[in-house]
Design a protein around this motif. Structure first.
Motif, short mmCIF file in Angstrom:
data_model
loop_
_atom_site.label_atom_id
_atom_site.label_comp_id
_atom_site.label_asym_id
_atom_site.label_seq_id
_atom_site.Cartn_x
_atom_site.Cartn_y
_atom_site.Cartn_z
N ILE A 479 108.79 35.43 103.75
CA ILE A 479 107.45 35.21 103.18
C ILE A 479 107.34 35.89 101.82
O ILE A 479 106.78 35.33 100.86
N VAL A 480 107.86 37.12 101.72
CA VAL A 480 107.83 37.85 100.44
C VAL A 480 108.55 37.05 99.36
O VAL A 480 108.05 36.92 98.22
N GLU A 481 109.73 36.49 99.69
CA GLU A 481 110.48 35.71 98.71
C GLU A 481 109.71 34.44 98.31
O GLU A 481 109.74 34.02 97.15
N THR A 482 109.05 33.82 99.30
CA THR A 482 108.24 32.63 98.99
C THR A 482 107.12 32.98 98.01
O THR A 482 106.86 32.24 97.05
N TYR A 483 106.45 34.10 98.24
CA TYR A 483 105.38 34.54 97.34
C TYR A 483 105.92 34.81 95.94
O TYR A 483 105.27 34.49 94.93
N ARG A 484 107.10 35.41 95.88
CA ARG A 484 107.69 35.70 94.56
C ARG A 484 107.98 34.41 93.80
O ARG A 484 107.81 34.34 92.58
N ASP A 485 108.44 33.38 94.53
CA ASP A 485 108.69 32.09 93.89
C ASP A 485 107.40 31.50 93.32
O ASP A 485 107.38 30.93 92.22
N VAL A 486 106.32 31.64 94.09
CA VAL A 486 105.01 31.15 93.61
C VAL A 486 104.61 31.88 92.34
O VAL A 486 104.15 31.28 91.36
N LEU A 487 104.81 33.20 92.32
CA LEU A 487 104.42 34.01 91.17
C LEU A 487 105.32 33.78 89.96
O LEU A 487 104.96 34.18 88.85
N ASP A 488 106.47 33.14 90.17
CA ASP A 488 107.37 32.82 89.05
C ASP A 488 107.08 31.45 88.45
O ASP A 488 107.81 30.99 87.57
N SER A 489 106.02 30.78 88.92
CA SER A 489 105.66 29.48 88.36
C SER A 489 105.07 29.65 86.97
O SER A 489 104.64 30.75 86.57
N ASP A 490 105.02 28.57 86.20
CA ASP A 490 104.51 28.63 84.82
C ASP A 490 103.07 29.12 84.77
O ASP A 490 102.69 29.85 83.86
N PHE A 491 102.26 28.74 85.76
CA PHE A 491 100.86 29.15 85.75
C PHE A 491 100.74 30.66 85.81
O PHE A 491 100.02 31.27 85.01
N ASP A 497 97.64 35.88 80.11
CA ASP A 497 97.46 35.70 78.66
C ASP A 497 96.50 34.54 78.41
O ASP A 497 96.67 33.78 77.46
N ASN A 498 95.47 34.41 79.26
CA ASN A 498 94.63 33.21 79.24
C ASN A 498 93.70 33.12 78.04
O ASN A 498 93.20 32.05 77.71
N GLY A 499 93.41 34.22 77.35
CA GLY A 499 92.57 34.16 76.16
C GLY A 499 91.08 34.15 76.46
O GLY A 499 90.26 34.16 75.52
N ILE A 505 96.80 39.64 87.26
CA ILE A 505 97.06 38.94 88.52
C ILE A 505 98.52 39.03 88.93
O ILE A 505 98.86 39.49 90.02
N ARG A 506 99.41 38.63 88.05
CA ARG A 506 100.82 38.52 88.43
C ARG A 506 101.48 39.88 88.63
O ARG A 506 102.17 40.10 89.64
N SER A 507 101.28 40.80 87.69
CA SER A 507 101.97 42.08 87.79
C SER A 507 101.50 42.88 88.99
O SER A 507 102.31 43.54 89.67
#
Length: 522
Positions: A479-491, A497-499, A505-507
């Motif tokens: 599950i941890v690895e799955t979450y990390r993959d989600v957090l590595d998405s472009d979004f 850096d949304n402006g 959120i990510r860090s």
């Protein structure tokens, strides 16, 4: 409308047409590279933007005009989207179109850039020397292009076609083009205006009027030819024997600078490449004095950057000594698993990355932070391994679960704040009326970070024997690895850096998962 969306070879073809004249474009970014890119020769950028927004899957759209200058796609925008240069360059790469991207506002100011030394592409490559020697398309060329493209559209049917038709008139205009282009500035300006009028008359099927206009142009060109054949006296102050400016030498200097800049680290590299692109355009415009001055400034900036990067005030030597001293201490901390290992690794890796780019001052600052973390680790009475073992106790697992729940709820709160900021920023703006009702799509991105991990940690805490707990541990690690993959998405890589509003959120999520993962790996 659907055929306006371009992909693959068709997109590359239209991008290359930007070498001839500015073209309208619209770009609507979507999810997972499902972007909509439109380019058109006639439609206004705003109209193309509306079509892209309607056809695309995203909610934002950029539009304006672009020109392809060498391998740099200069996009002058009436409307932009976040991280536009990076997103467009990455998308074009997936479409086999390798170009750098420069985003400009209506006044020509640089908003964003993604410029680097690109690999050779025979289908796209145009050297700076080619830019200097390639003939600039004139207004008459563009007017003639318009006639050629539209001749069939405005020509009557063959059954009732008069002696004069659009194609024939267009051919007469095209024959006049070289003489008009070679005319003096004053004469050329008047002739170009007349030619533009003839183009409009052809498009409106006013063939008789167009014939009269073109006839007048032919007579004017004939008089110009007579004057040229009779010979012309040089203008006052002009030395007929004076040598012509050496534009080829300028192009060679520019090419040498391009190779030098390629070895310089960002952000200086991007700024210098942008300036070099401007110099190439000045060479192409045959402005020898301005091009020479601009190249001189760039050469001075390159030399200054190299001098500062080489050693600065001795920082390179200092860094070598600091790295040699820190490396064995970091290695021992990893072996003993003592201290905040993730923080130590991040800090020391950042220092080494900065040194590799020549930013030795930043490398020394990061090294100082690494030394402080190592100092704290040395005073810790409990090693990381012992702490992780304690975390796997029922009480430790409950604490990990609570900490992760707080992180997940914090992510949701940050997304709510981002949605509110976007809604406030777009409220009352024409064309963005639907943003508020559709911005809730942001919550779809965090739907992949669900309650699975907290449930898995709770199940581990409730397990009565080691075998059951180990089986549950393997599930939790997946599950941890799955979450990390989600957090590595472009979004997630872009969201902080949304402006619109400051988020973390990510860090914060990755740091929390690092702690859980370290405990599970013990």
């Amino acid at each position: 409308m659907a055929d306006l969306k371009l992909e693959g070879a068709e997109l590359k073809k239209m991008v290359k047409l930007g070498k001839k004249k500015p073209l309208s474009f619209a770009f609507c970014p979507g999810l997972q590279n499902e972007h909509t890119f439109m380019i058109d020769r006639r439609k206004a950028p705003a109209m193309l933007g509306k079509l892209a927004r309607k056809e695309g899957t995203g909610k934002k759209v950029a539009f304006g005009t672009f020109e392809l200058k060498g391998r740099v796609m200069e996009m002058t925008c009436e409307s932009t989207v976040p991280q536009m240069a990076k997103t467009i360059k990455k998308y074009l790469k997936t479409q086999k179109t390798l170009v750098n991207v420069l985003i400009l506002d209506a006044d020509g100011n640089t908003l964003e850039s993604d410029v680097e030394d690109l690999p050779d592409d025979p289908t796209m490559e145009e050297t700076l020397q080619d830019q200097a020697t390639r003939e600039e398309p004139t207004e008459t060329t563009q007017a003639q292009d318009d006639v050629s493209e539209d001749a069939q559209q405005y020509a009557p049917e063959e059954s009732d076609a008069p002696a004069m038709d659009a194609a024939a008139l267009a051919a007469r205009l095209k024959a006049l083009q070289p003489d008009i282009a070679a005319a003096s500035d004053d004469a050329a300006e008047k002739l170009k205006k007349a030619m533009t009028g003839a183009v409009s008359q052809i498009k409106s099927s006013a063939f008789e009027q167009a014939d009269k206009t073109i006839t007048a142009l032919e007579n004017a060109v004939a008089r110009l030819r007579q004057r040229a054949e009779a010979g012309q006296v040089p203008e006052a102050g002009q030395d007929p024997a004076s040598p012509q400016p050496d534009f080829q030498a300028l192009a060679i200097r520019a090419k040498a600078l391009q190779q030098s800049i390629a070895d310089i680290a960002e952000p200086a590299k991007g700024k210098l490449m942008t300036a070099l692109s401007s110099a190439a355009q000045t060479i192409k415009a045959r402005n020898h004095e301005a091009a020479d001055a601009l190249l001189g400034k760039i050469e001075a900036a390159v030399n200054k950057t190299r001098t500062a990067t080489t050693d600065g005030d001795g920082n390179a030597t200092k860094w070598e000594a600091v790295q040699a001293r820190l490396q064995p201490v970091v290695d021992k901390a990893m072996t003993d698993r003592r201290g905040d290992l993730a923080a130590i690794n991040r800090s020391f890796d950042f220092a080494k990355d900065q040194a590799a780019e020549g930013n030795y001052a930043n490398a020394l600052k990061a090294a100082a932070k690494t030394a402080e973390l190592l100092k704290q680790a040395a005073t810790m009475q409990t090693t990381a391994a012992a702490q992780e073992a304690a975390d796997l106790s029922p009480e430790g697992l409950v604490k990990l679960r609570v900490a992760w729940i707080e992180t997940r709820l914090g992510m949701k709160k940050d997304i709510e704040g981002l949605k509110s900021a976007i809604d406030d920023a777009t409220r009352g703006i024409d064309g963005m009326e639907e943003v508020s009702s559709k911005s809730s799509v942001l919550f779809d991105y965090i739907s992949g970070i669900d309650t699975s991990l907290e449930q898995a940690l709770q199940d581990m805490a409730d397990a009565q024997d080691t075998e059951t707990r180990n089986a549950l541990k393997r599930n939790a690690m997946q599950i941890v690895e799955t979450y990390r993959d989600v957090l590595d998405s472009d979004f997630f890589k872009a969201v902080d850096d949304n402006g619109f509003v400051k988020t973390n959120i990510r860090s914060s999520a990755l740091n929390s998962l690092q702690k859980v993962g370290a405990a599970l790996a013990a």
